[in-house]
Design a protein around this motif. Sequence first.
Motif, short mmCIF file in Angstrom:
data_model
loop_
_atom_site.label_atom_id
_atom_site.label_comp_id
_atom_site.label_asym_id
_atom_site.label_seq_id
_atom_site.Cartn_x
_atom_site.Cartn_y
_atom_site.Cartn_z
N ILE B 88 -1.64 6.50 11.63
CA ILE B 88 -2.82 6.19 11.27
C ILE B 88 -3.17 5.10 9.93
CG2 ILE B 88 -3.68 8.06 9.78
CD1 ILE B 88 -5.90 6.66 12.29
N ALA B 89 -2.06 5.26 9.11
CA ALA B 89 -2.17 4.60 7.97
C ALA B 89 -1.42 3.03 8.34
CB ALA B 89 -1.09 4.97 6.99
N TRP B 90 -0.52 2.76 9.30
CA TRP B 90 0.09 1.64 9.19
C TRP B 90 -0.18 1.02 10.95
CZ3 TRP B 90 3.11 1.94 13.82
CH2 TRP B 90 3.76 3.09 14.36
N PHE B 91 -0.60 1.71 11.70
CA PHE B 91 -0.86 1.28 13.10
C PHE B 91 -2.00 0.27 13.14
CE2 PHE B 91 -2.21 0.92 17.57
CZ PHE B 91 -1.11 0.67 18.19
N PRO B 92 -3.12 0.56 12.74
CA PRO B 92 -4.56 -0.30 12.66
C PRO B 92 -4.29 -1.59 11.92
CG PRO B 92 -5.08 2.00 12.50
CD PRO B 92 -3.69 1.98 12.30
N PRO B 93 -3.60 -1.61 10.72
CA PRO B 93 -3.39 -2.83 9.99
C PRO B 93 -2.33 -3.76 10.70
CG PRO B 93 -2.97 -0.90 8.34
CD PRO B 93 -3.36 -0.38 9.92
N ARG B 94 -1.30 -3.05 11.43
CA ARG B 94 -0.43 -3.96 12.02
C ARG B 94 -1.01 -4.64 13.26
NH1 ARG B 94 5.06 -1.31 14.95
NH2 ARG B 94 5.97 -1.65 13.19
N ILE B 95 -1.84 -3.87 13.98
CA ILE B 95 -2.65 -4.46 15.28
C ILE B 95 -3.34 -5.56 14.71
CG2 ILE B 95 -4.20 -3.74 16.79
CD1 ILE B 95 -1.56 -3.17 17.73
N ARG B 96 -4.15 -5.51 13.42
CA ARG B 96 -5.10 -6.36 13.15
C ARG B 96 -4.25 -7.50 12.82
NH1 ARG B 96 -6.96 -4.57 8.09
NH2 ARG B 96 -7.90 -2.69 9.38
N ALA B 97 -3.18 -7.36 12.12
CA ALA B 97 -2.43 -8.55 11.78
C ALA B 97 -1.90 -9.32 12.97
CB ALA B 97 -1.10 -8.26 10.69
N PHE B 98 -1.25 -8.41 14.01
CA PHE B 98 -0.78 -9.10 15.19
C PHE B 98 -1.60 -9.82 15.77
CE2 PHE B 98 -0.20 -8.96 19.69
CZ PHE B 98 0.97 -9.33 19.72
N PHE B 99 -2.94 -9.50 16.02
CA PHE B 99 -3.76 -10.25 16.73
C PHE B 99 -4.22 -11.38 16.11
CE2 PHE B 99 -4.16 -6.38 19.73
CZ PHE B 99 -4.02 -6.92 20.94
N ALA B 100 -4.30 -11.24 14.70
CA ALA B 100 -4.76 -12.41 13.70
C ALA B 100 -3.73 -13.30 13.97
CB ALA B 100 -4.99 -12.03 12.30
N ASP B 101 -2.48 -13.27 13.97
CA ASP B 101 -1.29 -14.07 14.47
C ASP B 101 -1.52 -14.82 15.74
OD1 ASP B 101 -0.34 -13.83 12.13
OD2 ASP B 101 1.46 -12.67 12.77
N GLN B 103 -4.39 -15.63 16.93
CA GLN B 103 -5.77 -16.19 16.85
C GLN B 103 -6.87 -15.30 17.26
OE1 GLN B 103 -5.21 -19.05 15.28
NE2 GLN B 103 -3.32 -18.92 15.69
N ILE B 104 -6.70 -13.97 17.41
CA ILE B 104 -7.77 -13.25 17.82
C ILE B 104 -8.14 -12.35 16.54
CG2 ILE B 104 -8.70 -11.34 19.22
CD1 ILE B 104 -6.48 -12.48 21.26
N ASP B 105 -9.47 -12.85 16.00
CA ASP B 105 -9.80 -12.21 14.79
C ASP B 105 -10.57 -10.73 15.03
OD1 ASP B 105 -8.59 -13.87 13.24
OD2 ASP B 105 -10.20 -15.25 13.39
N LYS B 106 -10.71 -9.96 13.69
CA LYS B 106 -11.44 -8.95 13.75
C LYS B 106 -10.85 -7.61 15.04
CE LYS B 106 -15.45 -11.17 12.33
NZ LYS B 106 -16.76 -11.81 12.70
N ALA B 107 -9.54 -7.53 15.13
CA ALA B 107 -9.16 -6.63 15.93
C ALA B 107 -9.38 -5.39 15.10
CB ALA B 107 -7.81 -6.84 16.38
N VAL B 108 -9.84 -4.34 15.81
CA VAL B 108 -9.91 -2.85 15.31
C VAL B 108 -9.30 -1.86 16.27
CG1 VAL B 108 -11.54 -1.21 14.46
CG2 VAL B 108 -12.15 -3.50 14.34
N ALA B 109 -8.43 -0.92 15.48
CA ALA B 109 -7.62 0.09 16.15
C ALA B 109 -8.24 1.39 15.68
CB ALA B 109 -6.17 -0.21 16.28
N ARG B 110 -8.33 2.06 16.71
CA ARG B 110 -8.99 3.50 16.38
C ARG B 110 -8.06 4.56 17.06
NH1 ARG B 110 -13.66 1.39 17.82
NH2 ARG B 110 -13.58 2.89 19.65
N LEU B 111 -7.60 5.54 16.09
CA LEU B 111 -6.80 6.68 17.05
C LEU B 111 -7.65 7.66 18.05
CD1 LEU B 111 -4.10 8.22 17.00
CD2 LEU B 111 -4.91 9.74 15.13
N GLU B 112 -7.29 7.72 19.07
CA GLU B 112 -8.14 8.55 20.20
C GLU B 112 -7.55 9.92 20.11
OE1 GLU B 112 -10.11 7.46 24.12
OE2 GLU B 112 -8.15 7.47 24.10
N GLY B 113 -6.20 10.09 19.98
CA GLY B 113 -5.55 11.24 19.97
C GLY B 113 -4.17 11.26 19.97
N SER B 114 -3.56 12.56 20.13
CA SER B 114 -2.10 12.56 20.16
C SER B 114 -1.60 13.51 21.20
CB SER B 114 -1.38 12.59 18.85
OG SER B 114 -1.63 13.74 18.17
#
Lengths: 216, 186
Positions: B88-101, B103-114
């Motif tokens: 939860i600490a590294w996945f959402p920022p990584r996804i945001r950075a990935f989609f920003a790269d 050209q897709i901004d404001k990507a948000v990743a939420r943990l649904e379960g494991s």
Amino acid sequence: MALHLNLFHEEILEQRQRQRDPLKIGMIALVVCGVSLFLYYTWNAYQTLEIKSRLTTVERAWKKIEPRVTAAQKRVADLESLIKTTRALDDYIDNRFFWAPFLQNVSRCVAPNTQLTNFTGVLLDENKGINVSIEGVAAGREPRSVAEDLRQMLLEQLGQTYSEVKAEFKTLEDLDTVVNVGGTHMATAHYVLTVNFNSAPEPKPAKSPASPRARK
Amino acid sequence: MRSTKDQIKKLSLSAIGFVFLLYVYFTFFLGPLNRSRDGMLLKIKDLQSKLDSSKEEMTKAVKLEQRAKTSTSRFAALKAFNPEGAPIAWFPPRIRAFFADQQIDKAVARLEGSSGFKQAELSEWMKYSWIIDLPRADYGTLGRAIAELENTNPLLSITRLSIHTLPEQPQFQHVDLAAVNVIEKK
């Protein structure tokens, strides 16, 4: 016949009786038996000592090698587990469904007079089935046939990559709205298409065996 | 010659003594000796078989080490895809950075379960389910981004994809992705 008198006959008899004394014979037999048993025991004890020295040697050798063997066994178990895990992960990776090629296929099917407004694709568990719902508007002189063309295109395009492709209209209804496409006013129809397919490619038919007879 | 009563008595006593002697001999001398010898022989056999198999084990380990080189490096590479720490600490920022790269901004990743895997081989790995929300993307860019995401993250699998047209900006779409990422248990 001359008379022969044995005056010692009683003494001789006594001596004979002493010699044949069963107790004495029994004692001698017992001693012989005891000595035999003792010798047998000694022989066995000697063998046991020899075995004990062999055991000590083997134990020393095992003690020397045991840590290395234990380490090797642990390493083998670790490696086997690692190989199995890597294989399972590779299977998982290989069996993923890739959405990007699918989106590319869909984009090839969409004509300029067709618009997609909603797209929902769901991967159905482990059986590799994919369920997609496509909603949109088709425009044309006969908008229903435009929507049908889209359905046919989807069947054709997806059938090249995937197996068990089914595309069916869930809804297809004419709209009152008229749109301008390329300067022409066209009637519109709203459609909802349900597409189901299996991500595994269609299995190729087996080659027919060559005819044994040569062509004349 | 006939034995006297006294001799018969002595003979009987000798026979009893002999039987007693045999009993003592076999029970207290030869028996334990044989048992100990048999035990030692068994132990030797056991150790010998261990020694014999140990040579095979060590050879097997060496051979397996050589054969498993590919798997070892592959495993290390797969592990390296996920950094240390709570997902939860590294996945959402990584996804945001990935989609920003992409050209897709404001990507948000939420943990649904494991959840864990059913397979025993993957008992040390977990499946983390994420909902990735992309509020504004266009179809072409989204397709390329998804292709890049799928190619660069082998342990990530998209399970649901939802694209809706934005009514006020028909050239853009709102996208929801459900993705499963396989991460090693820490």
